[in-house]
Structure formats: C-alpha cells, structure tokens
Design an enzyme around this catalytic site. Structure first.
Site, mmCIF file in Angstrom:
data_model
loop_
_atom_site.group_PDB
_atom_site.id
_atom_site.type_symbol
_atom_site.label_atom_id
_atom_site.label_comp_id
_atom_site.label_asym_id
_atom_site.label_seq_id
_atom_site.Cartn_x
_atom_site.Cartn_y
_atom_site.Cartn_z
ATOM 1 C CD1 TRP A 185 37.188 36.387 42.400
ATOM 2 C CD2 TRP A 185 38.761 36.904 40.901
ATOM 3 N NE1 TRP A 185 38.369 36.605 43.077
ATOM 4 C CE2 TRP A 185 39.351 36.919 42.191
ATOM 5 C CE3 TRP A 185 39.562 37.194 39.788
ATOM 6 C CZ2 TRP A 185 40.696 37.227 42.395
ATOM 7 C CZ3 TRP A 185 40.899 37.482 39.992
ATOM 8 C CH2 TRP A 185 41.451 37.504 41.273
ATOM 9 C CG ASP A 216 40.530 33.529 35.695
ATOM 10 O OD1 ASP A 216 41.529 32.837 35.965
ATOM 11 O OD2 ASP A 216 39.997 34.301 36.514
ATOM 12 C CE LYS A 241 41.461 29.448 44.826
ATOM 13 N NZ LYS A 241 41.921 30.808 44.505
#
Length: 391
Positions: A126, A207, A242
């Site tokens: 990311w 993560d 999300k």
C-alpha cells in the site's frame, strides 16, 4: 518560516479520485480508490449497521469522551473477531482512528521501544505504508513479494531476504487480500514464513483491512492466529472501514500480542502514544461495531452481508476474466487466483494513462484495479479498455 515550505506531491490515490470527479464523461469508471460499491455503484449502508444505529438512537446516550484506549466492550469485541478461540492469549487491544491510525500508533510504539529497527515491507505494498513508518522515524526497506513471472507469491525471494535480517527487525504482512496485488500466501507458505520469522527473531506487524473479503471472517484471520498459536510476538492493525462500510467513521484497532510482557505497562505505553497524538478515539463508529459484534443476531446478519459483498466481488472477477478471455484469449487467470478488493494488472503507466484518456477508466499508477468498483453496467467497458491497451 512558511516561505520555505518544500513542495509536496498529492497522494497518488486521492489525487486520482479528484481527477475522476472532475472528468465530465458520463460513463467514466473509478477503479482506483479502495471503496466497496454495490451493483448500482453505490456505497452500501448495511442493514446490520442501520439496526445498530437505531439501538444507539433509542438509548439516547450523551456524547462523552471515550477512554484513551477505547471502551472495554469494543476492545473485547475486536479481540474475539480477530483472534477467535485465542482471545485469552496475552494480547492488549486499543481502539484507534481507523487502520491507518492503528499503523501509526504501532509505529510510534516500535520507534519508542526499538528505534534502530528496520521495517521490511512487501514489494509492492500500500502506497501509504512507507510514509507512516518513515513519519514515525523508522527506517524502511522491502522484501520480495510479488512474482511477476507467475503472478503469485515469491516465497523463495521473501525467505531469502527475511532469512538474513537481524533479530528485532519488523516484517509488515498482509494476512489476507494483499494490497495492491490480491496475492495471498497459502497456509504452507505462511508456515514457511513463520518458521523463518521465528528463527531470526523478527517481529511481524499485520495490516488487516479486509477480514472476510477473501475466504471468510475466520478463514482470513488464519495467519494472525497461527502466529499467535506459535507464541510469536506480533502487532495487528485492524480497519473496519470496508467490512462494515463505515469509511467516514474511522473505526480501527491495534492489537499487540506480547508473550511475557507486563500487560499493564504495555497498555500504558500505547495510551501515552495515543494521548499525545489525538487524546482519545471517536465514539460513534466504534459504538456501532461494538453493538453488532456484541449481539448474536446482529453479528449473524453482518456476517451474511459481508459474505454477500465477498461473493459479489468474486463474481465480478469471474465475469471480467471471461470477458478478457473472449477478447484476448488466455492470460488473465490472475483475476480469479487473487483475493479481495484489488487485482494487479501488471499494466505499464503508459497503458494506464491510455485507459483513462481514451475510455475514462481510472486505475492507480501501480496497475492496481479495484474489483469492488465493477458492476454489470461497466464491466464490458472495462474489459474493452483492458483489451485495447493490451492488444
């Protein structure tokens, strides 16, 4: 002093979103930013969240400061969700400002406890990871992750690098739905990674932003739980943006599994870092997540909604794979082998620019495609754009 401010480039993902919004074409498609949209292209409000919101409104509780570490029922609910049957392990959980805040809180803790350590991130990862850890004053480097030849995980490359690291270095890991590639290690590959991590005395930092989007809620936490089962100290940053469709509420948590550590002292260090950063976390989003995870019926409803999102993304992968196979023949199997919101197309920047300029289809510069932005009304346009730039 402000006359000497250095130039600063826009965030590549958020900058792309601004360009998308400014595009006047009616059939433009946003496959850049990581937001789940339903078949109508809308960000859904989950029925379980609506029900939880109604319960909170009925309670009519005042809006007061949350504890620095977050409310205990929320932290207990997160512990159960992430660690399952291992929830009684020596784990300290604190609420954070989304997953990004969890990463920053963990990075600050590691800088405090081990300032000379290097954070080893997968290549690629990311875009904001390096900025977060460098911003905390830690060194960052990369280990091989994505194998461009096979479109899979580069286990040999990862182990070759990790096997040379000094004890105490930190390894950033995505337990599921790797961002940006969608490529996840198999259980056997995870076991090989943990063998090396344990042998070298490394510290995993997970993560986990997409728990439930790959194989299922509990299945997607397998790597984290296996790490804990082995007694390996680790950190876990969780995001609920999300999977609860609560992007603006900024709900997250940081969990630290630290066998042998004084839990009260560890919690104190985490609270100190939070106190000098944002003092205490926001309440509304965490209260919604807590209400859902603390009620058997609401949690069951939420899990069913999450599963429906997962299956829709899987269906979009399959549909795009079939369309590309019809247009170009073999070569797009990576779409159905990868997991989660993202797929790694491997497109060069010039071809990504061509998709945007010619077709109004927006991908980030890495070639990452957000599968969650696909639907029946745009998938043919996207497949035609991909086929045109690949031809």
């Amino acid at each position: 002093m402000f006359d000497q401010l250095p130039a600063h480039a826009d965030d590549p993902i958020l900058g792309l979103f601004e360009a998308y919004k400014a595009d006047p074409r009616p059939h433009k498609v946003n496959l850049g930013i990581g937001i789940y949209c339903d078949e109508q292209g809308r960000v859904p409000v989950l029925a379980s969240v609506r029900a939880a919101r109604a319960l909170l409104a009925e309670a009519d509780a005042p809006s007061v400061y949350a504890p620095t570490e977050g409310a205990q029922p929320y932290r207990d609910a997160v512990r159960r969700l992430v660690f399952g049957e291992l929830e009684t392990a020596p784990i300290v959980v604190v609420q954070t400002v989304a997953g990004t805040g969890a990463l920053k809180t963990g990075a600050d803790l590691l800088k405090d406890l081990s300032p000379e350590a290097t954070v080893w991130m997968p290549d690629p990862t990311w875009a904001n990871h390096a900025a977060i850890f460098e911003g905390a004053g830690l060194r960052v480097d990369h280990y091989p992750y994505y194998d461009g030849r096979t479109g899979g995980f580069d286990l040999d490359g990862a182990i070759a690098t990790l096997g040379k690291l000094p004890a105490g270095d930190i390894v950033l890991l995505h337990p599921c739905c790797h961002n940006p590639t969608g490529v996840d290690p198999s259980h056997d590959e995870w076991r090989a990674l943990f063998d090396t991590i344990a042998q070298r005395g490394l510290l995993p930092f997970f993560d986990m932003a997409y728990q439930g989007f790959a194989q299922g809620v509990d299945e997607d936490a397998w790597a984290v739980r296996e790490c804990v089962r082995r007694g390996i100290a680790c950190l876990v940053a969780s995001s609920f943006s999300k999977i609860f469709s609560l992007y603006g509420e900024r709900v997250g948590a940081l969990a630290v599994h630290a066998p042998g550590a004084d839990a009260a002292r560890l919690l104190g260090r985490l609270k100190l870092g939070i106190r000098r950063s944002y003092s205490c976390p926001p309440g509304q989003g965490a209260a919604l997540v807590q209400a859902i995870l603390s009620d058997r019926a609401l949690e069951s409803q939420w899990r069913a909604e999450l599963e429906a999102m997962r299956l829709r993304m899987r269906a979009m992968r399959t549909a795009l794979h079939r369309a590309l196979h019809r247009a170009l023949g073999p070569g797009s199997d990576y779409l159905v082998a990868q997991h989660g919101m993202f797929s790694y197309t491997g497109l060069a920047p010039a071809r990504i620019d061509a998709m945007r300029e010619r077709f109004g289809v927006y991908l980030v510069g890495s070639g990452r495609l957000c599968v969650a932005g696909l639907n029946a009304s745009n998938i043919e346009r996207v497949s035609a754009a991909l086929a045109a730039v690949r031809a």
